[in-house]
Write a protein that holds these residues in place. Structure first.
Motif, PDB file in Angstrom:
ATOM      1  N   LYS A 150       0.824  -1.208   0.000  1.00  0.00           N
ATOM      2  CA  LYS A 150       0.000   0.000   0.000  1.00  0.00           C
ATOM      3  C   LYS A 150       0.858   1.257   0.000  1.00  0.00           C
ATOM      4  CE  LYS A 150      -3.992   1.975   2.434  1.00  0.00           C
ATOM      5  NZ  LYS A 150      -4.917   1.830   3.592  1.00  0.00           N
ATOM      6  N   ALA A 151       2.022   1.183   0.645  1.00  0.00           N
ATOM      7  CA  ALA A 151       2.921   2.338   0.722  1.00  0.00           C
ATOM      8  C   ALA A 151       3.847   2.440  -0.485  1.00  0.00           C
ATOM      9  CB  ALA A 151       3.753   2.255   2.002  1.00  0.00           C
ATOM     10  N   GLY A 152       3.753   1.498  -1.420  1.00  0.00           N
ATOM     11  CA  GLY A 152       4.608   1.532  -2.601  1.00  0.00           C
ATOM     12  C   GLY A 152       6.005   1.000  -2.367  1.00  0.00           C
ATOM     13  N   VAL A 153       6.191   0.252  -1.286  1.00  0.00           N
ATOM     14  CA  VAL A 153       7.495  -0.344  -0.972  1.00  0.00           C
ATOM     15  C   VAL A 153       7.558  -1.729  -1.607  1.00  0.00           C
ATOM     16  CG1 VAL A 153       9.035  -1.153   0.855  1.00  0.00           C
ATOM     17  CG2 VAL A 153       7.663   0.924   1.203  1.00  0.00           C
ATOM     18  N   LYS A 154       8.561  -1.958  -2.437  1.00  0.00           N
ATOM     19  CA  LYS A 154       8.710  -3.251  -3.104  1.00  0.00           C
ATOM     20  C   LYS A 154       9.473  -4.210  -2.189  1.00  0.00           C
ATOM     21  CE  LYS A 154       8.520  -1.604  -7.887  1.00  0.00           C
ATOM     22  NZ  LYS A 154       8.137  -0.210  -7.594  1.00  0.00           N
ATOM     23  N   VAL A 155       8.977  -5.427  -2.092  1.00  0.00           N
ATOM     24  CA  VAL A 155       9.552  -6.430  -1.191  1.00  0.00           C
ATOM     25  C   VAL A 155      10.272  -7.510  -1.988  1.00  0.00           C
ATOM     26  CG1 VAL A 155       9.043  -8.171   0.570  1.00  0.00           C
ATOM     27  CG2 VAL A 155       7.753  -6.009   0.532  1.00  0.00           C
ATOM     28  N   LEU A 156      11.502  -7.798  -1.570  1.00  0.00           N
ATOM     29  CA  LEU A 156      12.283  -8.896  -2.148  1.00  0.00           C
ATOM     30  C   LEU A 156      12.666  -9.850  -1.019  1.00  0.00           C
ATOM     31  CD1 LEU A 156      14.724  -6.880  -4.455  1.00  0.00           C
ATOM     32  CD2 LEU A 156      12.605  -8.014  -5.121  1.00  0.00           C
ATOM     33  N   LEU A 157      12.419 -11.121  -1.227  1.00  0.00           N
ATOM     34  CA  LEU A 157      12.815 -12.131  -0.255  1.00  0.00           C
ATOM     35  C   LEU A 157      14.183 -12.677  -0.625  1.00  0.00           C
ATOM     36  CD1 LEU A 157       9.493 -14.201  -0.021  1.00  0.00           C
ATOM     37  CD2 LEU A 157      10.120 -12.116   1.220  1.00  0.00           C
ATOM     38  N   PHE A 158      15.005 -12.953   0.376  1.00  0.00           N
ATOM     39  CA  PHE A 158      16.269 -13.633   0.107  1.00  0.00           C
ATOM     40  C   PHE A 158      16.507 -14.701   1.156  1.00  0.00           C
ATOM     41  CE2 PHE A 158      17.473 -10.176   2.935  1.00  0.00           C
ATOM     42  CZ  PHE A 158      18.457 -10.714   3.757  1.00  0.00           C
ATOM     43  N   ASP A 159      17.178 -15.744   0.756  1.00  0.00           N
ATOM     44  CA  ASP A 159      17.595 -16.835   1.637  1.00  0.00           C
ATOM     45  C   ASP A 159      16.445 -17.736   2.071  1.00  0.00           C
ATOM     46  OD1 ASP A 159      19.324 -18.342   3.415  1.00  0.00           O
ATOM     47  OD2 ASP A 159      18.424 -17.225   5.055  1.00  0.00           O
ATOM     48  N   ARG A 160      15.305 -17.174   2.431  1.00  0.00           N
ATOM     49  CA  ARG A 160      14.221 -17.984   2.974  1.00  0.00           C
ATOM     50  C   ARG A 160      12.873 -17.598   2.371  1.00  0.00           C
ATOM     51  NH1 ARG A 160      15.692 -18.283   9.442  1.00  0.00           N
ATOM     52  NH2 ARG A 160      17.636 -19.446   9.203  1.00  0.00           N
ATOM     53  N   THR A 161      12.025 -18.608   2.224  1.00  0.00           N
ATOM     54  CA  THR A 161      10.676 -18.389   1.712  1.00  0.00           C
ATOM     55  C   THR A 161       9.739 -18.033   2.866  1.00  0.00           C
ATOM     56  OG1 THR A 161      10.179 -20.751   1.951  1.00  0.00           O
ATOM     57  CG2 THR A 161      10.993 -19.988  -0.191  1.00  0.00           C
ATOM     58  N   ILE A 162       8.543 -17.549   2.525  1.00  0.00           N
ATOM     59  CA  ILE A 162       7.507 -17.297   3.514  1.00  0.00           C
ATOM     60  C   ILE A 162       6.177 -17.820   2.982  1.00  0.00           C
ATOM     61  CG2 ILE A 162       8.623 -15.298   4.569  1.00  0.00           C
ATOM     62  CD1 ILE A 162       6.766 -13.514   2.902  1.00  0.00           C
ATOM     63  N   ASP A 163       5.227 -18.033   3.900  1.00  0.00           N
ATOM     64  CA  ASP A 163       3.888 -18.465   3.516  1.00  0.00           C
ATOM     65  C   ASP A 163       3.019 -17.226   3.331  1.00  0.00           C
ATOM     66  OD1 ASP A 163       4.623 -21.143   3.738  1.00  0.00           O
ATOM     67  OD2 ASP A 163       4.149 -21.181   5.880  1.00  0.00           O
TER      68      ASP A 163
END
Length: 317
Positions: free
Chosen positions: A108-121
């Motif tokens: 909603k705030a326009g912040v892009k999220v990148l995951l590294f090393d570990r996955t999430i549900d």
């Protein structure tokens, strides 16, 4: 009329804030990086160093780093970084669940999220990309190697990582399947990635008088602690000895233990993800579409009977 225009201005500012309140206009890409404690393991130290060497002002970034092995603390860090107006949130989650709300806030705030090393549900629409190890494959490769040893019996001390982490779940899954097929689970307990906790677990089993011939530790630090407990008790371990020792992460010192024949197996977990993250951010900044949502790191397992000095030099971290 002036009052009406002032109200419109306040409303416009509120909308702008929702789209990225606190965004900086200083020419840098602002990244908030949430990671596990660098002292957790040699793997994590290498991972943190790789990130810090990449996300520098010289490379066009201003980076904020926060660390925790607890999911709730990591979520608090994420909320603060979103409020601070980072452009990107880079996340190595302590646990796989509980991230939906804060990631929706980031979106909603326009912040892009990148995951590294570990996955999430979480719904994949809540993050741009994931650069990860295949933890299930790591566990399966290790379990397959152990099965191929064709032991007369399998009596396993299984020392798990932090419960609920992607690494723990993946590295445990294949072994649980083998216990269901008849292998003996002497003990299965978390050592929280800690050398000292792992040593205490093995010392407790030794004191109980229970029989065992395999130690499956879900990282190198815990394998080291297990080996210390065996040494203290005068129990031999390694190639052709009483107890098989297995670890993960491929610290250089751990691979050297394989080379000496003191350990039997080590599963690779590649910590060098920063260049992948950097490339993805540059593509997103250029308005390009990503060709892959999930990037799987290339990894292997090492056997003490076949490992070479070149392997230690090339793959040790």
């Amino acid at each position: 009329m002036k009052k009406f225009l002032a109200m419109l201005l306040v409303a416009a500012m509120a909308v702008a804030c929702l789209a990225g309140c606190g965004k900086k206009d200083d020419g840098f890409i602002h990244v908030g990086i949430i990671n596990n404690d660098p002292s957790e393991s040699g793997y994590r130290t290498a991972n943190d160093r790789d990130l810090k060497n990449t996300f520098t002002e010289a490379n066009g970034y201003k980076a904020t780093f926060n660390y925790s092995l607890k999911n709730d603390e990591q979520i608090q860090f994420a909320e603060q970084m979103i409020n601070d107006g980072v452009d990107y949130l880079l996340l190595s989650a302590a646990a796989t669940s509980g991230w939906d709300t804060v990631l929706k806030k980031a979106q909603k705030a326009g912040v892009k999220v990148l995951l590294f090393d570990r996955t999430i549900d979480a719904d994949p629409s809540l993050y741009e990309a994931s650069i990860v190890s295949d933890m299930d494959k790591e566990g399966q490769t290790a379990a397959d190697w152990l099965k191929a040893q064709k032991l007369d019996k399998y009596e396993v001390i299984h020392i798990q990582g932090v419960m609920g982490s992607a690494a723990q779940i993946g590295r445990t899954k294949a072994m649980d399947a083998m216990y269901a097929q008849g292998w003996t689970k002497v003990v299965q307990q978390t050592g929280n990635w800690s050398e000292s906790e792992a040593q205490q677990i093995v010392e407790s089993v030794i004191a109980s008088g229970k029989s065992f011939n395999v130690i499956y530790a879900e990282n190198d630090n815990m394998a080291k602690g297990a080996a210390l407990a065996l040494d203290k008790a005068g129990i031999s371990h390694g190639v052709g000895k009483d107890v098989i020792i297995m670890g993960f992460d491929c610290n250089q010192w751990a691979l050297e233990e394989l080379l000496k024949g003191n350990w039997n197996y080590d599963g690779q977990c590649n910590p060098f993800q920063a260049s992948y993250l950097n490339n993805i951010i540059k593509k997103l900044e250029a308005g390009e579409k990503l060709s892959q949502k999930t990037v799987i790191m290339d990894e292997k397992g090492f056997d003490a009977s076949t490992i070479t000095q070149a392997d230690v030099d090339n793959y040790g971290i």
